[in-house]
Design an enzyme around this catalytic site. Sequence first.
Site, short mmCIF file in Angstrom:
data_model
loop_
_atom_site.label_atom_id
_atom_site.label_comp_id
_atom_site.label_asym_id
_atom_site.label_seq_id
_atom_site.Cartn_x
_atom_site.Cartn_y
_atom_site.Cartn_z
N ALA A 33 54.67 149.88 -38.68
CA ALA A 33 54.36 149.79 -37.25
C ALA A 33 52.99 150.42 -36.98
CB ALA A 33 55.44 150.51 -36.44
N ASN A 34 52.61 150.53 -35.72
CA ASN A 34 51.37 151.22 -35.35
C ASN A 34 51.59 151.95 -34.04
OD1 ASN A 34 50.51 149.50 -33.01
ND2 ASN A 34 50.54 147.92 -34.59
N ARG A 35 50.56 152.64 -33.57
CA ARG A 35 50.72 153.56 -32.43
C ARG A 35 50.57 152.92 -31.05
NH1 ARG A 35 50.93 158.51 -34.60
NH2 ARG A 35 49.75 158.88 -36.53
#
Length: 225
Positions: A33-35
């Site tokens: 995932a990412n932020r």
Amino acid sequence: EALEAGRLPLAGRHVLITSGPTHEPIDPVRYIANRSSGKQGHALAAAAYAAGARVTLVSGPVDLPDPANVEVIRVQSAAEMLTAVETHLPADIAIMAAAVADWRVASEGAQKIKKDGSGKPPALQLTENPDILATVGHHDSLRPELLIGFAAETQNLIDNARSKLERKNADWIIANDVSPQTGIMGGDANTVRLVSRSGVEDWPEMSKADVARRIIARAAEALKG
Ligand code: CTP
Ligand code: CA
């Protein structure tokens, strides 16, 4: 004439927006995932509705309420996001604000990956995800009249934004510096530049809600002109 004056700027228009991160499965219990928080994309959906549009929001996993009066399509992965976007076109305006994961695991494990006792970590084979903005940008029949992307960069902001504008055949790129010290990722404020084929506009720092309203107001003007 009187009715015309009271008409909202995007009345009768369809606006499609992507928002949030994507989650790319590794196995049944893990993902990449990412932020991205989804705040800017969700604010765009709310602003487009407020301007009178019918709005479709294709969102990755976020911890935000659904914007009111917007059709929200929830997806996990980039592949699902692309399918949802293609299913919900045509649109007059598309804004790709999602932070799509660039890679996914080549073959998602059907079972949870277990430690094998050797002390050696498993080698994850990555493969590139489809580029949703570029796919839509190069669509013969389904390309929206106005196609807007974002460019989240930590260096060479304008050069990178310009090359994305060309490569993905977008009309505008909203470029922002997402270096950790800016606090933009996850925060409520944003400092952006609008990069188009006619130049670069620097916008002052504002809330993500104000950035959204300004993008939508500009987009409505661009459709008229
Ligand atoms: N984008 C997309 N599909 C992808 C990757 C990006 O639709 N698989 C869109 C994003 O929603 C954004 C724009 O393309 O509107 C630019 O995203 P960004 O991550 O900045 O660009 P990339 O082309 O992925 O390049 P890189 O991450 O290597 O800088
Ligand atoms: Ca990327």
